[in-house]
Design a protein around this motif. Structure first.
Motif, mmCIF file in Angstrom:
data_model
loop_
_atom_site.group_PDB
_atom_site.id
_atom_site.type_symbol
_atom_site.label_atom_id
_atom_site.label_comp_id
_atom_site.label_asym_id
_atom_site.label_seq_id
_atom_site.Cartn_x
_atom_site.Cartn_y
_atom_site.Cartn_z
ATOM 1 N N ALA A 1 36.320 -20.713 -18.711
ATOM 2 C CA ALA A 1 34.223 -21.636 -19.655
ATOM 3 C C ALA A 1 35.147 -22.421 -20.615
ATOM 4 C CB ALA A 1 33.977 -19.479 -20.411
ATOM 5 N N THR A 2 34.107 -22.893 -21.347
ATOM 6 C CA THR A 2 34.803 -23.515 -22.207
ATOM 7 C C THR A 2 33.840 -23.159 -23.561
ATOM 8 O OG1 THR A 2 35.493 -25.517 -21.115
ATOM 9 C CG2 THR A 2 34.401 -26.126 -23.345
ATOM 10 N N VAL A 3 33.844 -23.306 -24.838
ATOM 11 C CA VAL A 3 33.218 -22.405 -25.760
ATOM 12 C C VAL A 3 32.855 -23.473 -26.614
ATOM 13 C CG1 VAL A 3 32.248 -20.108 -27.196
ATOM 14 C CG2 VAL A 3 33.572 -19.590 -24.803
ATOM 15 N N PHE A 4 31.954 -23.938 -27.490
ATOM 16 C CA PHE A 4 31.566 -25.144 -28.961
ATOM 17 C C PHE A 4 30.947 -23.620 -29.932
ATOM 18 C CE2 PHE A 4 31.548 -27.726 -25.596
ATOM 19 C CZ PHE A 4 32.712 -28.519 -25.688
ATOM 20 N N ILE A 5 31.601 -23.255 -30.981
ATOM 21 C CA ILE A 5 31.215 -22.917 -31.208
ATOM 22 C C ILE A 5 30.975 -23.399 -32.385
ATOM 23 C CG2 ILE A 5 31.478 -20.642 -33.302
ATOM 24 C CD1 ILE A 5 33.206 -19.894 -31.518
ATOM 25 N N ILE A 6 29.352 -24.087 -32.341
ATOM 26 C CA ILE A 6 28.791 -24.826 -34.432
ATOM 27 C C ILE A 6 27.662 -23.698 -34.259
ATOM 28 C CG2 ILE A 6 29.440 -26.899 -33.159
ATOM 29 C CD1 ILE A 6 26.256 -26.271 -31.831
ATOM 30 N N MET B 1 21.326 -23.287 -18.052
ATOM 31 C CA MET B 1 21.093 -24.871 -17.680
ATOM 32 C C MET B 1 21.732 -25.396 -15.992
ATOM 33 S SD MET B 1 20.095 -27.051 -20.515
ATOM 34 C CE MET B 1 21.714 -26.891 -21.342
ATOM 35 N N ALA B 2 21.486 -25.217 -14.629
ATOM 36 C CA ALA B 2 22.300 -25.353 -13.361
ATOM 37 C C ALA B 2 22.748 -27.449 -14.290
ATOM 38 C CB ALA B 2 21.209 -25.034 -12.189
ATOM 39 N N SER B 3 23.704 -27.463 -13.231
ATOM 40 C CA SER B 3 24.654 -29.070 -13.532
ATOM 41 C C SER B 3 25.853 -29.008 -12.393
ATOM 42 C CB SER B 3 25.560 -28.826 -15.260
ATOM 43 O OG SER B 3 26.351 -28.287 -16.002
ATOM 44 N N THR B 4 26.061 -30.314 -12.217
ATOM 45 C CA THR B 4 26.640 -30.398 -11.221
ATOM 46 C C THR B 4 27.419 -31.984 -11.466
ATOM 47 O OG1 THR B 4 25.341 -29.445 -9.861
ATOM 48 C CG2 THR B 4 27.335 -31.275 -8.753
ATOM 49 N N GLY B 5 28.602 -31.280 -11.096
ATOM 50 C CA GLY B 5 30.350 -32.112 -11.605
ATOM 51 C C GLY B 5 30.991 -31.852 -11.920
ATOM 52 N N GLY B 6 32.400 -32.258 -13.019
ATOM 53 C CA GLY B 6 33.551 -32.812 -13.183
ATOM 54 C C GLY B 6 34.559 -32.808 -12.243
ATOM 55 N N LEU C 1 35.536 -30.737 -9.433
ATOM 56 C CA LEU C 1 35.805 -30.336 -7.741
ATOM 57 C C LEU C 1 33.923 -30.687 -7.348
ATOM 58 C CD1 LEU C 1 37.606 -27.108 -7.949
ATOM 59 C CD2 LEU C 1 37.958 -29.099 -6.931
ATOM 60 N N ARG C 2 33.069 -32.189 -7.662
ATOM 61 C CA ARG C 2 31.934 -32.174 -8.008
ATOM 62 C C ARG C 2 31.074 -30.374 -7.839
ATOM 63 N NH1 ARG C 2 34.312 -36.815 -4.328
ATOM 64 N NH2 ARG C 2 34.636 -37.902 -6.311
ATOM 65 N N GLU C 3 31.473 -29.252 -7.814
ATOM 66 C CA GLU C 3 31.014 -27.946 -7.427
ATOM 67 C C GLU C 3 30.142 -27.795 -8.245
ATOM 68 O OE1 GLU C 3 33.040 -25.188 -6.998
ATOM 69 O OE2 GLU C 3 33.818 -25.757 -4.579
ATOM 70 N N GLY C 4 28.776 -26.895 -8.160
ATOM 71 C CA GLY C 4 27.811 -26.477 -9.524
ATOM 72 C C GLY C 4 28.259 -25.542 -10.814
ATOM 73 N N ASN C 5 27.741 -26.393 -11.884
ATOM 74 C CA ASN C 5 27.977 -25.564 -13.356
ATOM 75 C C ASN C 5 27.340 -24.013 -13.745
ATOM 76 O OD1 ASN C 5 31.075 -26.545 -13.229
ATOM 77 N ND2 ASN C 5 29.936 -28.252 -13.251
ATOM 78 N N THR C 6 27.331 -23.299 -14.476
ATOM 79 C CA THR C 6 25.976 -23.069 -15.365
ATOM 80 C C THR C 6 26.102 -23.528 -16.944
ATOM 81 O OG1 THR C 6 25.954 -21.610 -13.696
ATOM 82 C CG2 THR C 6 24.973 -21.075 -16.212
ATOM 83 N N THR C 7 25.423 -24.040 -17.466
ATOM 84 C CA THR C 7 25.489 -23.923 -18.908
ATOM 85 C C THR C 7 24.863 -23.170 -19.360
ATOM 86 O OG1 THR C 7 25.726 -26.301 -18.561
ATOM 87 C CG2 THR C 7 25.478 -25.708 -21.041
ATOM 88 N N LEU C 8 25.034 -22.302 -20.693
ATOM 89 C CA LEU C 8 24.758 -21.522 -21.864
ATOM 90 C C LEU C 8 24.699 -21.585 -22.444
ATOM 91 C CD1 LEU C 8 26.182 -17.816 -20.451
ATOM 92 C CD2 LEU C 8 23.842 -19.070 -19.566
ATOM 93 N N LEU C 9 23.663 -21.952 -23.100
ATOM 94 C CA LEU C 9 22.910 -22.345 -24.807
ATOM 95 C C LEU C 9 22.672 -20.548 -24.995
ATOM 96 C CD1 LEU C 9 21.059 -24.972 -24.447
ATOM 97 C CD2 LEU C 9 23.423 -25.144 -24.961
#
Length: 80
Positions: free
Chosen positions: A67-72, A1-6, A8-16
């Protein structure tokens, strides 16, 4: 999923990503090999520099990437 913010207000990619417990370490190794952090210079008067507390009239080095990784645990999933 593409997202913007953080910061530097740049694009991010979120992987599930769903995987079995026995593949978590292998998956983390892949993520570590592909998601490297690096330094980036932001210019004075950029939207980022002007949104920081105070005023900066000189270029700044900031750390980006990685990367920030959440393991649930997933209790249940349903495929429809």
């Amino acid at each position: 999923m593409a997202s913007t913010g953080g910061f530097l207000r740049e694009g991010n990619t979120t992987l599930l990503i769903g995987t079995d417990k026995e593949h978590i370490e292998e998956l983390l190794d892949i993520i570590k090999s592909k998601c490297k952090s690096r330094e980036k210079t932001i210019a004075p008067m950029s939207p980022v520099a002007s949104s920081l507390e105070g005023y900066y009239s000189f270029p700044m080095q900031v750390q980006v990437g990685g990367a920030t990784v959440f393991i649930i645990d997933v209790e249940k999933y349903i495929k429809l």
